[in-house]
Design a protein around this motif. Structure first.
Motif, PDB file in Angstrom:
ATOM      1  N   PHE A 225       0.984  -1.206   0.053  1.00 38.80           N
ATOM      2  CA  PHE A 225      -0.075   0.045  -0.133  1.00 38.80           C
ATOM      3  C   PHE A 225       0.754   1.255  -0.020  1.00 38.80           C
ATOM      4  CE2 PHE A 225      -2.438  -3.357   2.587  1.00 38.80           C
ATOM      5  CZ  PHE A 225      -3.242  -3.567   1.626  1.00 38.80           C
ATOM      6  N   PRO A 226       1.422   1.460  -1.007  1.00 41.17           N
ATOM      7  CA  PRO A 226       2.603   2.827  -0.862  1.00 41.17           C
ATOM      8  C   PRO A 226       1.665   3.883  -0.719  1.00 41.17           C
ATOM      9  CG  PRO A 226       2.087   1.892  -3.513  1.00 41.17           C
ATOM     10  CD  PRO A 226       1.465   1.047  -2.549  1.00 41.17           C
ATOM     11  N   PRO A 227       2.062   4.811   0.009  1.00 43.15           N
ATOM     12  CA  PRO A 227       1.534   6.316   0.192  1.00 43.15           C
ATOM     13  C   PRO A 227       1.938   7.058  -1.216  1.00 43.15           C
ATOM     14  CG  PRO A 227       2.936   5.602   1.931  1.00 43.15           C
ATOM     15  CD  PRO A 227       3.232   4.387   1.073  1.00 43.15           C
ATOM     16  N   THR A 228       1.096   8.016  -1.414  1.00 35.91           N
ATOM     17  CA  THR A 228       1.395   8.796  -2.672  1.00 35.91           C
ATOM     18  C   THR A 228       2.314  10.068  -2.462  1.00 35.91           C
ATOM     19  OG1 THR A 228      -0.279  10.569  -1.921  1.00 35.91           O
ATOM     20  CG2 THR A 228      -1.156   8.853  -3.243  1.00 35.91           C
ATOM     21  N   GLY A 229       2.990  10.259  -3.445  1.00 36.54           N
ATOM     22  CA  GLY A 229       3.907  11.177  -3.355  1.00 36.54           C
ATOM     23  C   GLY A 229       3.486  12.434  -2.375  1.00 36.54           C
ATOM     24  N   GLU A 230       2.366  12.973  -2.730  1.00 31.70           N
ATOM     25  CA  GLU A 230       1.846  14.168  -1.936  1.00 31.70           C
ATOM     26  C   GLU A 230       1.748  13.603  -0.539  1.00 31.70           C
ATOM     27  OE1 GLU A 230      -2.546  16.543  -1.319  1.00 31.70           O
ATOM     28  OE2 GLU A 230      -2.289  14.935  -2.920  1.00 31.70           O
ATOM     29  N   VAL A 231       1.431  12.398  -0.107  1.00 29.07           N
ATOM     30  CA  VAL A 231       1.472  12.014   1.417  1.00 29.07           C
ATOM     31  C   VAL A 231       3.118  12.064   1.851  1.00 29.07           C
ATOM     32  CG1 VAL A 231       1.063  10.073   3.034  1.00 29.07           C
ATOM     33  CG2 VAL A 231      -0.667  10.993   1.289  1.00 29.07           C
ATOM     34  N   LEU A 232       3.831  11.398   1.197  1.00 30.33           N
ATOM     35  CA  LEU A 232       5.219  11.307   1.450  1.00 30.33           C
ATOM     36  C   LEU A 232       5.951  12.680   1.766  1.00 30.33           C
ATOM     37  CD1 LEU A 232       6.385   8.278  -0.511  1.00 30.33           C
ATOM     38  CD2 LEU A 232       5.903   8.581   1.915  1.00 30.33           C
ATOM     39  N   ASN A 233       5.565  13.712   0.751  1.00 34.70           N
ATOM     40  CA  ASN A 233       6.019  15.026   0.816  1.00 34.70           C
ATOM     41  C   ASN A 233       5.758  15.673   2.234  1.00 34.70           C
ATOM     42  OD1 ASN A 233       7.953  15.210  -1.328  1.00 34.70           O
ATOM     43  ND2 ASN A 233       6.313  15.293  -2.866  1.00 34.70           N
ATOM     44  N   SER A 234       4.261  15.478   2.546  1.00 33.88           N
ATOM     45  CA  SER A 234       3.557  16.065   3.750  1.00 33.88           C
ATOM     46  C   SER A 234       4.620  15.623   5.191  1.00 33.88           C
ATOM     47  CB  SER A 234       2.256  15.775   3.785  1.00 33.88           C
ATOM     48  OG  SER A 234       2.110  14.333   4.300  1.00 33.88           O
ATOM     49  N   THR A 235       5.401  14.689   4.981  1.00 33.75           N
ATOM     50  CA  THR A 235       6.150  14.127   6.184  1.00 33.75           C
ATOM     51  C   THR A 235       7.316  15.374   6.614  1.00 33.75           C
ATOM     52  OG1 THR A 235       7.637  12.964   4.904  1.00 33.75           O
ATOM     53  CG2 THR A 235       5.883  11.602   5.653  1.00 33.75           C
ATOM     54  N   GLY A 236       7.463  16.038   5.599  1.00 35.99           N
ATOM     55  CA  GLY A 236       8.650  17.164   5.727  1.00 35.99           C
ATOM     56  C   GLY A 236       9.852  16.380   5.859  1.00 35.99           C
ATOM     57  N   TYR A 237      10.276  15.144   5.503  1.00 38.14           N
ATOM     58  CA  TYR A 237      11.474  14.683   5.679  1.00 38.14           C
ATOM     59  C   TYR A 237      12.630  15.427   4.959  1.00 38.14           C
ATOM     60  CZ  TYR A 237       9.588  10.553   7.744  1.00 38.14           C
ATOM     61  OH  TYR A 237       8.788   9.344   8.297  1.00 38.14           O
ATOM     62  N   HIS A 238      12.108  16.290   3.934  1.00 39.90           N
ATOM     63  CA  HIS A 238      13.379  17.181   3.074  1.00 39.90           C
ATOM     64  C   HIS A 238      13.640  18.077   4.091  1.00 39.90           C
ATOM     65  CE1 HIS A 238       9.066  18.729   2.592  1.00 39.90           C
ATOM     66  NE2 HIS A 238       9.674  19.761   2.303  1.00 39.90           N
ATOM     67  N   ALA A 239      12.912  18.679   4.872  1.00 42.13           N
ATOM     68  CA  ALA A 239      13.555  19.484   5.772  1.00 42.13           C
ATOM     69  C   ALA A 239      14.408  19.136   7.211  1.00 42.13           C
ATOM     70  CB  ALA A 239      12.278  20.145   6.207  1.00 42.13           C
ATOM     71  N   VAL A 240      14.064  17.918   7.365  1.00 44.62           N
ATOM     72  CA  VAL A 240      14.903  17.471   8.769  1.00 44.62           C
ATOM     73  C   VAL A 240      15.935  16.399   8.299  1.00 44.62           C
ATOM     74  CG1 VAL A 240      12.775  17.654  10.175  1.00 44.62           C
ATOM     75  CG2 VAL A 240      13.280  15.290   8.992  1.00 44.62           C
ATOM     76  N   LEU A 241      16.123  15.910   7.007  1.00 44.74           N
ATOM     77  CA  LEU A 241      17.349  15.187   6.794  1.00 44.74           C
ATOM     78  C   LEU A 241      18.535  16.237   6.439  1.00 44.74           C
ATOM     79  CD1 LEU A 241      15.495  12.644   4.711  1.00 44.74           C
ATOM     80  CD2 LEU A 241      16.354  12.319   7.045  1.00 44.74           C
ATOM     81  N   GLU A 242      19.694  15.585   6.486  1.00 48.05           N
ATOM     82  CA  GLU A 242      20.754  16.272   6.135  1.00 48.05           C
ATOM     83  C   GLU A 242      20.524  16.547   4.530  1.00 48.05           C
ATOM     84  OE1 GLU A 242      23.450  17.282   7.480  1.00 48.05           O
ATOM     85  OE2 GLU A 242      23.137  16.720   9.449  1.00 48.05           O
ATOM     86  N   LEU A 243      21.109  17.566   4.035  1.00 48.73           N
ATOM     87  CA  LEU A 243      20.864  17.997   2.675  1.00 48.73           C
ATOM     88  C   LEU A 243      20.941  16.857   1.682  1.00 48.73           C
ATOM     89  CD1 LEU A 243      19.879  20.262   0.608  1.00 48.73           C
ATOM     90  CD2 LEU A 243      22.213  20.875   0.396  1.00 48.73           C
ATOM     91  N   GLU A 244      22.199  16.209   1.518  1.00 44.69           N
ATOM     92  CA  GLU A 244      22.294  14.854   0.722  1.00 44.69           C
ATOM     93  C   GLU A 244      21.373  13.930   0.752  1.00 44.69           C
ATOM     94  OE1 GLU A 244      24.197  15.061  -2.110  1.00 44.69           O
ATOM     95  OE2 GLU A 244      24.735  17.102  -1.557  1.00 44.69           O
ATOM     96  N   CYS A 245      20.997  13.709   2.182  1.00 47.37           N
ATOM     97  CA  CYS A 245      20.026  12.583   2.143  1.00 47.37           C
ATOM     98  C   CYS A 245      18.783  13.050   1.847  1.00 47.37           C
ATOM     99  CB  CYS A 245      20.073  12.060   3.554  1.00 47.37           C
ATOM    100  SG  CYS A 245      19.291  11.028   4.111  1.00 47.37           S
ATOM    101  N   ALA A 246      18.346  14.222   1.985  1.00 50.17           N
ATOM    102  CA  ALA A 246      17.340  14.673   1.644  1.00 50.17           C
ATOM    103  C   ALA A 246      16.776  14.724   0.056  1.00 50.17           C
ATOM    104  CB  ALA A 246      16.858  16.200   1.943  1.00 50.17           C
ATOM    105  N   LYS A 247      18.068  14.936  -0.562  1.00 46.17           N
ATOM    106  CA  LYS A 247      17.953  14.933  -2.094  1.00 46.17           C
ATOM    107  C   LYS A 247      17.843  13.329  -2.625  1.00 46.17           C
ATOM    108  CE  LYS A 247      21.190  18.870  -2.994  1.00 46.17           C
ATOM    109  NZ  LYS A 247      22.351  19.167  -3.622  1.00 46.17           N
ATOM    110  N   LEU A 248      18.303  12.429  -1.899  1.00 45.08           N
ATOM    111  CA  LEU A 248      17.976  11.108  -2.193  1.00 45.08           C
ATOM    112  C   LEU A 248      16.555  10.605  -1.906  1.00 45.08           C
ATOM    113  CD1 LEU A 248      21.602   9.426  -0.776  1.00 45.08           C
ATOM    114  CD2 LEU A 248      20.951   9.369  -3.001  1.00 45.08           C
ATOM    115  N   TRP A 249      16.290  11.049  -0.885  1.00 47.81           N
ATOM    116  CA  TRP A 249      14.748  10.619  -0.350  1.00 47.81           C
ATOM    117  C   TRP A 249      13.966  11.272  -1.221  1.00 47.81           C
ATOM    118  CZ3 TRP A 249      10.627  13.810   0.960  1.00 47.81           C
ATOM    119  CH2 TRP A 249       9.455  13.146   1.538  1.00 47.81           C
ATOM    120  N   GLU A 250      13.933  12.507  -1.970  1.00 47.31           N
ATOM    121  CA  GLU A 250      13.135  13.117  -2.810  1.00 47.31           C
ATOM    122  C   GLU A 250      13.356  12.289  -4.152  1.00 47.31           C
ATOM    123  OE1 GLU A 250      14.357  16.941  -3.149  1.00 47.31           O
ATOM    124  OE2 GLU A 250      13.321  17.766  -1.495  1.00 47.31           O
TER     125      GLU A 250
END
Length: 169
Positions: A89-114
């Motif tokens: 049951f994969p969450p949608t990209g919209e749901v995943l982006n709402s987690t805010g991980y791009h703001a709490v992860l180190e920059l390089e890790c956030a880029k990988l996550w995205e």
């Protein structure tokens, strides 16, 4: 949001709560802390000795947080990873982006996550020099792997929430 809502956790990161399973994807004591301790420190980093290539299987890919952290640490250690994530049951990209991980992860890790979040589930996607992800949106119970893995992240919901994932069958 597909029966999912964002829940803050004690370490400042967030997780998702599933109405379907009545459970959170990560510990409310800290999603990022849990992923680093359980999957990276006690799993991935523990097997790296003398390895230059690692095949990782994650059962319950969920938020893609474990995948991004694995890719980030792999790059730091100069280890190539092929990462297979199974999620029924994969969450949608919209749901995943709402987690805010791009703001709490180190920059390089956030880029990988995205990049991992945006990756297609049709074929393996190289998201960096060190990390290739394959997303499988299948039921793990009926899935047969086609090769061996060096490490398995068993990240299903708890036995009370998803008992079918914890039986011998």
């Amino acid at each position: 949001m597909d029966g999912l809502r964002v829940v803050p956790t004690a370490d400042g990161s967030s997780t998702l709560y599933s109405e379907r399973f009545k459970a959170t994807y990560h510990s409310v004591n800290g999603a990022l802390t849990e992923s680093m301790h359980v999957f990276i420190k006690s799993g991935f980093e523990a097997i790296l000795l003398n390895k230059k290539n690692v095949d990782v299987l994650e059962i319950g890919m969920g938020t893609c947080l474990n995948a991004a952290l694995t890719g980030w640490v792999a790059q730091m250690h100069g280890v190539k990873v092929h990462y297979t994530g199974i999620e029924l049951f994969p969450p949608t990209g919209e749901v995943l982006n709402s987690t805010g991980y791009h703001a709490v992860l180190e920059l390089e890790c956030a880029k990988l996550w995205e990049k991992i979040v945006a990756a297609s589930a049709i074929e393996p996607v190289p998201v960096s020099t060190w990390f290739t992800v394959s997303k499988l949106y299948v039921d793990f119970i009926g899935w047969n792997p086609n090769h061996m893995y060096d490490l398995v992240y068993f990240d299903a919901f708890a036995p009370d929430d998803q008992p079918e994932m914890w039986s011998i069958e």
